[in-house]
Design a protein around this motif. Structure first.
Motif, short mmCIF file in Angstrom:
data_model
loop_
_atom_site.label_atom_id
_atom_site.label_comp_id
_atom_site.label_asym_id
_atom_site.label_seq_id
_atom_site.Cartn_x
_atom_site.Cartn_y
_atom_site.Cartn_z
N VAL A 15 0.81 -1.20 0.00
CA VAL A 15 0.00 0.00 0.00
C VAL A 15 0.85 1.27 0.00
CG1 VAL A 15 -0.25 0.08 2.53
CG2 VAL A 15 -1.97 1.16 1.08
N GLY A 16 1.97 1.28 0.74
CA GLY A 16 2.81 2.47 0.82
C GLY A 16 3.38 2.91 -0.51
N GLY A 73 0.20 10.47 -3.43
CA GLY A 73 1.04 11.33 -2.60
C GLY A 73 0.48 11.52 -1.21
N THR A 74 0.44 12.76 -0.75
CA THR A 74 -0.02 13.04 0.62
C THR A 74 -1.53 12.90 0.78
OG1 THR A 74 -0.02 15.40 0.07
CG2 THR A 74 1.93 14.53 1.20
N TRP A 79 5.66 16.51 6.07
CA TRP A 79 5.28 15.63 4.99
C TRP A 79 6.01 16.06 3.73
CZ3 TRP A 79 -0.68 14.24 5.10
CH2 TRP A 79 -0.89 13.34 6.15
N PRO A 80 6.40 15.12 2.89
CA PRO A 80 7.23 15.46 1.72
C PRO A 80 6.45 16.20 0.64
CG PRO A 80 6.54 13.17 1.61
CD PRO A 80 6.07 13.69 2.94
N GLU A 81 7.18 16.92 -0.19
CA GLU A 81 6.59 17.54 -1.38
C GLU A 81 6.83 16.58 -2.54
OE1 GLU A 81 8.00 21.44 -2.07
OE2 GLU A 81 7.43 22.21 -0.10
N LEU A 82 5.76 16.00 -3.03
CA LEU A 82 5.87 15.00 -4.09
C LEU A 82 5.37 15.58 -5.41
CD1 LEU A 82 4.47 11.98 -2.05
CD2 LEU A 82 6.86 12.55 -2.46
N ASN A 83 5.95 15.08 -6.50
CA ASN A 83 5.59 15.62 -7.81
C ASN A 83 4.66 14.70 -8.59
OD1 ASN A 83 7.23 13.52 -8.61
ND2 ASN A 83 8.95 14.83 -9.24
N ARG A 131 5.03 10.51 5.75
CA ARG A 131 6.22 11.37 5.79
C ARG A 131 7.47 10.66 5.25
NH1 ARG A 131 9.62 12.02 10.42
NH2 ARG A 131 9.52 10.30 11.90
N TYR A 132 7.37 9.36 4.99
CA TYR A 132 8.50 8.62 4.42
C TYR A 132 8.33 8.39 2.92
CZ TYR A 132 9.24 7.61 9.36
OH TYR A 132 9.44 7.73 10.72
N PHE A 133 7.24 8.91 2.34
CA PHE A 133 7.01 8.77 0.91
C PHE A 133 8.12 9.46 0.12
CE2 PHE A 133 2.06 8.25 0.89
CZ PHE A 133 2.21 7.03 1.51
#
Length: 403
Positions: A48-49, A57-58, A199-203, A263-265
Motif C-alpha cells: 500500500v505504501g 502522494g499526501t 510531509w514530503p513535497e511529491l511531484n 512522511r516517508y514517501f
C-alpha cells in the motif's frame, strides 16, 4: 541500540502476549473476528505504501479511506445475504437466487486462483530481498516452486499439516503489525518534539489515471467475505457482527498506518521488481525494521496462500458436485496460479485479483438488492445497486499501478 529498535521489540512482544493469549485464542467471538481481519490487513500492508505514494502522494489517507468505504459497502451486501439469503439457500431457493449463488462461487474460486499467485509472488519477492535479489525472473521462479509445492501437498492431502504449521501465523502477523504501528507512532512523536516532522513535497500527478490505479487496489481491503463461509462454525448473528467489527478495526489500522508512513514517501516510480519498496521507504526508522517486515510478510503470505488454495479446491469440488475432489481442485488452483505468475507482474496481478473479487462482490450485491426488494426495503436495494455500479466501474476502468 536505536530507540526505535527497543520500541519495536518491546511493542511486538507486548502485542504477542495479547494476540497469542490462550484465552483469547479460545474465544469464539475472536475466532470469528480474526479470520476476516487477518485476510483484510494481510498483504495490503506490504504494497500500500509504495503504490499510494506514487499515485496519490499526501492524499494517500483519503484514497485508503475511499477503498475501505467501498469494501464496507460490499461487506454490507454480504452481511445482508448472510441474514436473508442463506435461509433461502438452506430451504427451497428460486432458480435466480440459486444461479446467482452458484455464479458467485464460481467467480470466487477463480478469484482465489489469482490471489494465490498474488500472495506467493509477494512471498518470493520478500524472501529474496533478504539476499538482495530483486530480479523479477528469479522471483517468478521461486514463486513457481512454492506454488508447486503447495499444489503437490494439496493433491496428496498434506495441506492440513501445513495449515497446522501456519496456525500461529495470524497471531504473529498481528503482533508484528501492532509493534510496527506503535514504533511508527513513537518515531512521529520524536520528530514532532524535535521539530523535524514534515510531509514530503511529491511531484506525482493526480488525475484520471491515478484514480483508475486506486480503483484497482480493492484487493488491499478484500477478505471480509470469508465470514460468509464460516457457517459451519458460527451463527449468522455472530458472523454478521464480527465481520462488521473486522472491517472497522482494519479501517482504523490501515488509516493509521498510511498516515504514519506518509512522511516517508518518496518520488520513486513504480516498476517491476519494486514490490518490496516498503523496506526502502521505512529504512529511516531503524535497522531492525527490515527483518520484522520480512518475517511478517512471509508468515502472512504463506498462510493466506494455503487458506485460499484450500478454499478454491473446496469451492471447485462443490461446484462440480463432488465429481472433482478437493485434492484435484488444489492442483488446478496451483496450476492456474503458476500460469498467472508468468503472464503478469505483481502490479498487474493485484489489479486482476481486485477485478475478480469485485465481480464476486457485484454478484453478491445483486443478490442483496433483490433480497431487499423482496422485503420492500427499497432504500437498501438502491444502496446495493450503487455497489453494483461501483463494481462495474472498477471492472471496466481500473488499471495496474505501473502502466
Amino acid at each position: 541500540m536505536e530507540i526505535t529498535t527497543v520500541v519495536l521489540v518491546v511493542a511486538s512482544l507486548a502485542c504477542a502476549v495479547l494476540f497469542l493469549n490462550p484465552k483469547l485464542l479460545r474465544s469464539p467471538r475472536w475466532g470469528a473476528t480474526v479470520t476476516p481481519l487477518a485476510s483484510i490487513i494481510g498483504s495490503g500492508f506490504l504494497v500500500v505504501g509504495p503504490i499510494l505514494a506514487a499515485t496519490t502522494g499526501t492524499l494517500a489517507w483519503f484514497a485508503m479511506l475511499a477503498l475501505c468505504a467501498i469494501g464496507y459497502l460490499f461487506g454490507s451486501a454480504i452481511r445482508h445475504n448472510i441474514a436473508h439469503v442463506e435461509p433461502l439457500l438452506n430451504g427451497n431457493p428460486t432458480k435466480l437466487v440459486l444461479r446467482l449463488e452458484r455464479a458467485s462461487e464460481l467467480v470466487l474460486s477463480f478469484s482465489y486462483f489469482i490471489s494465490v499467485a498474488y500472495y506467493l509472488n509477494l512471498f518470493a519477492a520478500f524472501a529474496l530481498r533478504l539476499g538482495g535479489v530483486t530480479d523479477p525472473f528469479v522471483v517468478r521462479v521461486v514463486a513457481t516452486c512454492v506454488i508447486s509445492c503447495i499444489g503437490v501437498l494439496g493433491f496428496l492431502g498434506g495441506l492440513k499439516a501445513l495449515e497446522r504449521l501456519t496456525l500461529g501465523a495470524v497471531g504473529l502477523k498481528l503482533s508484528l503489525i501492532g509493534g510496527l504501528l506503535i514504533t511508527l507512532s513513537v518515531a512521529t512523536v520524536i520528530a514532532v518534539h524535535g521539530g523535524t516532522f514534515n510531509w514530503p513535497e511529491l511531484n506525482n500527478a493526480t488525475g484520471s489515471q491515478e484514480l483508475r490505479i486506486v480503483l484497482g487496489l480493492v484487493i488491499l481491503v478484500q477478505g471480509f467475505e470469508t465470514s460468509r463461509y464460516l457457517g459451519d462454525s458460527y451463527s449468522p448473528e455472530m458472523r454478521i457482527a464480527t465481520m462488521r467489527h473486522a472491517q472497522w478495526i482494519s479501517t482504523g489500522i490501515y488509516l493509521a498506518f498510511v498516515v504514519l508512513i506518509t512522511r516517508y514517501f518518496t518520488n520513486t516510480p513504480l516498476s517491476a521488481g519494486n514490490e518490496t519498496g516498503i523496506l526502502d521507504m521505512l529504512k529511516p526508522i531503524g535497522s531492525a525494521l527490515l527483518p520484522v517486515i520480512v518475517l511478517a510478510a512471509l508468515a502472512s503470505q504463506l498462510s493466506a496462500a494455503v487458506a485460499d488454495t484450500n478454499g478454491a479446491g473446496g469451492l471447485l469440488s462443490e461446484l462440480f458436485v463432488k465429481r472433482v475432489s478437493v485434492n484435484v481442485g488444489n492442483v488446478v488452483t496451483a496450476s492456474v496460479a503458476i500460469a498467472i505468475t508468468w503472464m503478469a507482474n505483481i502490479y498487474e496481478i493485484i489489479t486482476y485479483a481486485s477485478k475478480a473479487f469485485v465481480i464476486y462482490y457485484a454478484l453478491q450485491s445483486i443478490q442483496a438488492a433483490l433480497a431487499a426488494k423482496r422485503q420492500s426495503k427499497f432504500a437498501r436495494a438502491v444502496l446495493y445497486l450503487v455497489g453494483v455500479l461501483i463494481a462495474v466501474v472498477i471492472i471496466l476502468w481500473a488499471i495496474p499501478a505501473n502502466v
